[in-house]
Design a protein around this motif. Structure first.
Motif, mmCIF file in Angstrom:
data_model
loop_
_atom_site.group_PDB
_atom_site.id
_atom_site.type_symbol
_atom_site.label_atom_id
_atom_site.label_comp_id
_atom_site.label_asym_id
_atom_site.label_seq_id
_atom_site.Cartn_x
_atom_site.Cartn_y
_atom_site.Cartn_z
ATOM 1 N N ILE A 64 -37.596 37.898 36.328
ATOM 2 C CA ILE A 64 -37.277 36.482 36.101
ATOM 3 C C ILE A 64 -37.894 35.616 37.199
ATOM 4 C CG2 ILE A 64 -35.407 34.797 35.955
ATOM 5 C CD1 ILE A 64 -33.668 36.957 34.745
ATOM 6 N N GLY A 65 -37.845 36.099 38.447
ATOM 7 C CA GLY A 65 -38.466 35.352 39.543
ATOM 8 C C GLY A 65 -39.960 35.186 39.341
ATOM 9 N N TYR A 66 -40.608 36.246 38.855
ATOM 10 C CA TYR A 66 -42.042 36.131 38.570
ATOM 11 C C TYR A 66 -42.287 35.134 37.441
ATOM 12 C CZ TYR A 66 -46.702 37.271 36.887
ATOM 13 O OH TYR A 66 -48.005 37.192 36.466
ATOM 14 N N ALA A 106 -39.354 22.897 31.231
ATOM 15 C CA ALA A 106 -38.171 23.415 30.533
ATOM 16 C C ALA A 106 -38.017 24.916 30.768
ATOM 17 C CB ALA A 106 -38.285 23.119 29.036
ATOM 18 N N PHE A 107 -39.143 25.649 30.716
ATOM 19 C CA PHE A 107 -39.091 27.085 30.999
ATOM 20 C C PHE A 107 -38.560 27.354 32.420
ATOM 21 C CE2 PHE A 107 -42.703 28.031 27.789
ATOM 22 C CZ PHE A 107 -41.762 28.042 26.761
ATOM 23 N N ILE A 108 -39.046 26.567 33.386
ATOM 24 C CA ILE A 108 -38.611 26.744 34.778
ATOM 25 C C ILE A 108 -37.108 26.528 34.898
ATOM 26 C CG2 ILE A 108 -38.788 25.807 37.112
ATOM 27 C CD1 ILE A 108 -41.727 25.120 36.451
ATOM 28 N N ILE A 109 -36.613 25.471 34.262
ATOM 29 C CA ILE A 109 -35.177 25.160 34.351
ATOM 30 C C ILE A 109 -34.343 26.267 33.707
ATOM 31 C CG2 ILE A 109 -33.398 23.545 33.585
ATOM 32 C CD1 ILE A 109 -35.513 21.313 33.795
ATOM 33 N N ILE A 110 -34.777 26.721 32.514
ATOM 34 C CA ILE A 110 -34.020 27.764 31.802
ATOM 35 C C ILE A 110 -33.992 29.062 32.607
ATOM 36 C CG2 ILE A 110 -33.997 29.227 29.743
ATOM 37 C CD1 ILE A 110 -35.172 26.832 28.207
ATOM 38 N N LEU A 111 -35.159 29.497 33.100
ATOM 39 C CA LEU A 111 -35.222 30.739 33.870
ATOM 40 C C LEU A 111 -34.436 30.634 35.172
ATOM 41 C CD1 LEU A 111 -38.974 31.746 33.366
ATOM 42 C CD2 LEU A 111 -36.958 32.792 32.325
ATOM 43 N N ALA A 112 -34.500 29.462 35.782
ATOM 44 C CA ALA A 112 -33.745 29.274 37.029
ATOM 45 C C ALA A 112 -32.246 29.365 36.773
ATOM 46 C CB ALA A 112 -34.107 27.927 37.652
ATOM 47 N N ILE A 113 -31.797 28.789 35.663
ATOM 48 C CA ILE A 113 -30.366 28.870 35.323
ATOM 49 C C ILE A 113 -29.959 30.318 35.080
ATOM 50 C CG2 ILE A 113 -28.664 28.262 33.558
ATOM 51 C CD1 ILE A 113 -30.113 25.586 33.225
ATOM 52 N N VAL A 114 -30.796 31.047 34.336
ATOM 53 C CA VAL A 114 -30.505 32.465 34.083
ATOM 54 C C VAL A 114 -30.466 33.258 35.384
ATOM 55 C CG1 VAL A 114 -31.369 34.560 32.980
ATOM 56 C CG2 VAL A 114 -31.458 32.397 31.746
ATOM 57 N N GLU A 115 -31.416 32.972 36.275
ATOM 58 C CA GLU A 115 -31.466 33.665 37.571
ATOM 59 C C GLU A 115 -30.200 33.389 38.378
ATOM 60 O OE1 GLU A 115 -34.495 35.489 40.455
ATOM 61 O OE2 GLU A 115 -33.817 35.722 38.404
ATOM 62 N N CYS A 151 -44.504 30.036 35.642
ATOM 63 C CA CYS A 151 -44.315 28.734 34.987
ATOM 64 C C CYS A 151 -44.605 27.584 35.955
ATOM 65 C CB CYS A 151 -42.887 28.623 34.449
ATOM 66 S SG CYS A 151 -42.525 29.755 33.086
ATOM 67 N N SER A 152 -44.244 27.771 37.210
ATOM 68 C CA SER A 152 -44.520 26.731 38.209
ATOM 69 C C SER A 152 -46.022 26.546 38.402
ATOM 70 C CB SER A 152 -43.861 27.102 39.541
ATOM 71 O OG SER A 152 -42.462 27.244 39.394
ATOM 72 N N MET A 153 -46.768 27.648 38.429
ATOM 73 C CA MET A 153 -48.214 27.562 38.573
ATOM 74 C C MET A 153 -48.839 26.863 37.370
ATOM 75 S SD MET A 153 -48.864 28.801 41.522
ATOM 76 C CE MET A 153 -50.636 28.942 41.392
ATOM 77 N N GLU A 154 -48.355 27.164 36.166
ATOM 78 C CA GLU A 154 -48.869 26.491 34.973
ATOM 79 C C GLU A 154 -48.535 25.002 35.001
ATOM 80 O OE1 GLU A 154 -50.700 27.486 32.515
ATOM 81 O OE2 GLU A 154 -50.862 29.604 33.037
ATOM 82 N N TYR A 155 -47.339 24.667 35.466
ATOM 83 C CA TYR A 155 -46.921 23.269 35.539
ATOM 84 C C TYR A 155 -47.819 22.487 36.496
ATOM 85 C CZ TYR A 155 -43.898 19.227 36.451
ATOM 86 O OH TYR A 155 -43.403 17.954 36.585
#
Length: 705
Positions: free
Chosen positions: A271-273, A316-325, A278-282
């Motif tokens: 999940i961290g990866y 949105a992907f970053i926020i969702i993954l961060a919440i899951v993490e 996603c941050s790099m793509e953003y």
């Protein structure tokens, strides 16, 4: 609340309330009414089987039937040497399905082999040798008749085309040239026997998809050849899967903690990866034109790749993954003790299996019983479906008032139907009947299906209760293995059949009713596929979803109810209620332990299948030089690979299903132990020292006298 007692080696109570009935002694029969009902239904099932076997004729499935209702290739008959069915004019048939249903409006006869050359009756009649060959595809009584008389009497086909057998029927040998032109016998045109030169594509209407059928047959033959070349190595691969499964279960006892924590760390890292990617793509889309458009402005797009060029998507992907993490990390912090309990319970399950090693091979007994149930159902279904009588109908080429009416072939030539429709034929159509037995045949088929579900669920339930009883005897034994039965599996199996057949039948009956409703819903859905009523489709979809969820819930309730029956010997409803409320009082423990153990077992299956599958891939594909001369030469190397992978999964599932049942049983025993005992000398905990340490509990020593 009654106290949790314990029975010693000889059945005498030790230190506890003598009313305890335990997993071994002092039982009574449960759910007797349902047991009697089940026995009556089984006797009725046997009666249906006997009736079907006395009325049915499986030859109707095995052998094709000619226009007279005779079986082609049947041993002990004049047609024994004629196993193939030949159609006089296959162009009159609408599709291969019509052929398989015996409803093609052309004469059908049994032949020794399919024609392999082009020939017309007119040309063959002028040559003695050709006509001798042609007679193999004609009826008797040709002597002294002219070509016109033979054709008008329907004694011979007007033409022969090269054909190949498939499902014991002669299909034209259609092919296709590079330009897409249809051929039959390597020729694009043929003489239809009536003076017309026709294109080979005209045969396609009568033999739709025949080329696909032939190609499928060739593929099937190659697959069969691959199995004959690789069966030895497939068995070796499955044996390796079995050995790895055994090794994994043994190692799980010692490495369960490490495996669980490694799994959790891997999930966090993955999940961290994902967040990093996603941050790099953003960031990379910052300078791209049009990437700042919002999802609301973009609206719905059928091409989902468009969304990947929008910065807001990656945000949105970053926020969702961060919440899951964050959720996972918080769960680890607050539920770390529960995870430790899960690990300890998994280790305890491995220890229990070590004392009851025969449990690992019990799935073979369940598989054998299920094989008998499936075989009985299949044989009975075949005999029921073939217990009809032959029905003959009028088939004609021109308009006729008697078309498709029932006829009698014995007197059809002198009947009024033949007089009014001179070109009509009385041909075998299908199997049916008007007797009382035939009228209720659909009911007997339904009964066969319902009893199949009931018996299959009963066998599965018997396996669950047997394993639960064996593992419960391990848990409640104060001194292991001295206070356990000598043969826990056999003891539990006998106890389940002797006292709790009714409870097994009750639980499996409830599940079978739900499953048969799901089958009916699928049947209705299949029948309504052509309708456009959205309300009906929505309602049917909701019903299918609800009953699917209900089936999963009932399976969960039944499984835990069987465990409680195996432990305390109560009836099904009481056991189901006790198990349900016990689990509800420990919802957090249930959620954590169930998911952790399920995921770990799934990881074990995935590991076994992956290891064996990778080995099979490199071996059969010949990509490793060490195996180049050893691996068999195959048409499709994926055939043995897929077989090994599927077989490995089934083997791993068989072993781990025992492990899962052990974990569930010990978990319920563990919860009961916590609620009924307090660690005092009068009521000591019966869980292992490892679980006691994890829970920070201990048993108090007995006071000195």
């Amino acid at each position: 609340m009654p106290e949790q007692p314990y029975y010693g080696k000889n059945g005498e109570p030790k230190k506890y309330d003598p009313t305890f009935k335990g997993p071994i002694y002092n039982r009574g029969c449960t759910d007797i009414v349902c047991c009697i009902l089940f026995i009556i239904c089984i006797l009725g099932y046997v009666a249906v089987g006997i009736l079907a076997w006395s009325q049915g004729d499986p030859r109707k499935v095995i052998y094709p039937t000619d226009s007279r209702g005779q079986f082609c290739g049947q041993a002990g008959t004049p047609l024994e040497t004629k196993p193939l069915l030949f159609y006089f004019n296959i162009m009159k048939c609408a599709s291969p399905m019509v052929l398989l249903e015996f409803q093609c409006p052309t004469t059908q006869m049994c032949v020794e082999k399919c024609p392999d050359k082009f020939m017309t009756l007119l040309k063959a009649y002028a040559n003695k040798e050709d006509f001798k060959y042609y007679k193999n595809f004609c009826k008797e009584g040709l002597e002294g008749l002219t070509v016109t008389q033979i054709l008008s009497s329907g004694l011979c086909p007007a033409m022969l085309t090269p054909s190949k057998p498939f499902t014991r029927r002669c299909f034209p040998a259609l092919g296709q040239k590079k330009g897409g032109e249809i051929t039959v016998g390597n020729n694009s045109k043929f003489d239809d026997g009536e003076g017309n030169i026709r294109d080979a594509k005209d045969l396609v209407a009568g033999v739709k998809n025949a080329t696909v059928v032939i190609e499928a047959r060739q593929v099937a033959m190659k697959i069969f050849e691959d199995y004959t070349q690789s069966w030895y190595w497939i068995i070796i691969g499955l044996v390796i899967a079995m050995l790895i499964s055994l090794l994994f279960i043994v190692l799980l006892r010692f490495l369960a903690g490490i495996m669980v924590w490694v799994m959790i760390v891997m999930v966090i890292l993955v999940i961290g990866y994902g967040i990093f990617h996603c941050s790099m793509e953003y960031v990379s889309l910052k300078s791209e034109a049009g990437s700042n458009v919002t999802l609301k402005d973009l609206g719905f797009q059928t091409d989902f790749s468009v969304y990947l060029h929008i910065r807001q998507t990656w945000l949105a992907f970053i926020i969702i993954l961060a919440i899951v993490e964050v959720i996972i990390i918080l769960l680890l912090i607050f539920l770390r003790n529960r995870i430790l309990i899960a690990i300890a319970l998994i280790k305890e399950a491995s220890r229990a299996i070590g004392y009851v090693m025969s449990a690992l091979f019990y799935p073979l007994f369940t598989f054998a019983l299920l094989s008998i149930v499936i075989a009985y159902w299949a044989v009975t279904a075949v005999f029921l479906s073939t217990s009809n009588q032959p029905i003959y109908k009028v088939f004609n080429e021109t308009a006729c008032d008697h078309s498709r009416k029932i006829c009698e072939p014995a007197n059809f030539s002198t009947s009024s139907m033949k007089a009014e429709c001179p070109d009509s034929k009385c041909l075998f159509a299908f199997y049916g009947g008007e007797t009382v037995y035939h009228k209720y045949l659909i009911g007997l088929q339904f009964y066969n299906v319902f009893l199949f579900f009931w018996c299959a669920n009963f066998v599965t339930a018997l396996g669950q209760m047997t394993l639960a009883g064996a593992f419960a005897s391990y848990y409640w034994a104060l001194v292991k293995p001295d206070d356990m039965p000598a043969f826990p599996i056999f003891s539990s199996l006998g106890r389940s059949l002797r006292y709790h057949t009714g409870s097994l039948a009750f639980g499996s009956l409830i599940l079978s009713i739900i499953q048969i409703i799901r089958v009916l819903l699928e049947y209705i859905d299949h029948k309504l596929q052509g309708t456009q009523n959205k309300c009906t489709k929505f309602l049917l979809c909701c019903l299918k979803c609800c009953f699917w969820c209900l089936e999963k819930f009932i399976k969960f309730i039944n499984r835990n109810a069987y465990i409680m029956v195996a432990i305390y010997g109560k009836n099904f409803c009481t056991s189901a209620k006790d198990a349900f409320f016990l689990l509800m009082r420990n919802m957090i423990r249930v959620a954590v332990l169930d998911k952790v153990t399920d995921f770990l077992l799934f990881l074990g299956k995935l590991l076994i299948v992956g290891l064996v599958g990778i080995f099979a891939f490199f071996f059969f594909s010949g990509r490793v030089k060490a195996f180049e001369n050893t691996a068999p030469n195959l048409h499709y190397y994926w055939v043995p690979i897929l077989t090994v992978v599927v077989g490995s999964y089934l083997i791993a599932h068989g072993f781990f299903s025992v492990y899962a049942m052990c974990v569930d049983t010990l978990f319920l025993c563990f919860l009961e132990d916590l609620e009924r005992n307090d660690g005092s000398a009068e009521r000591p905990y019966l869980m292992s020292d490892r679980l006691l340490r994890v829970l920070n509990k201990k048993n108090k020593p007995e006071p000195a006298e």
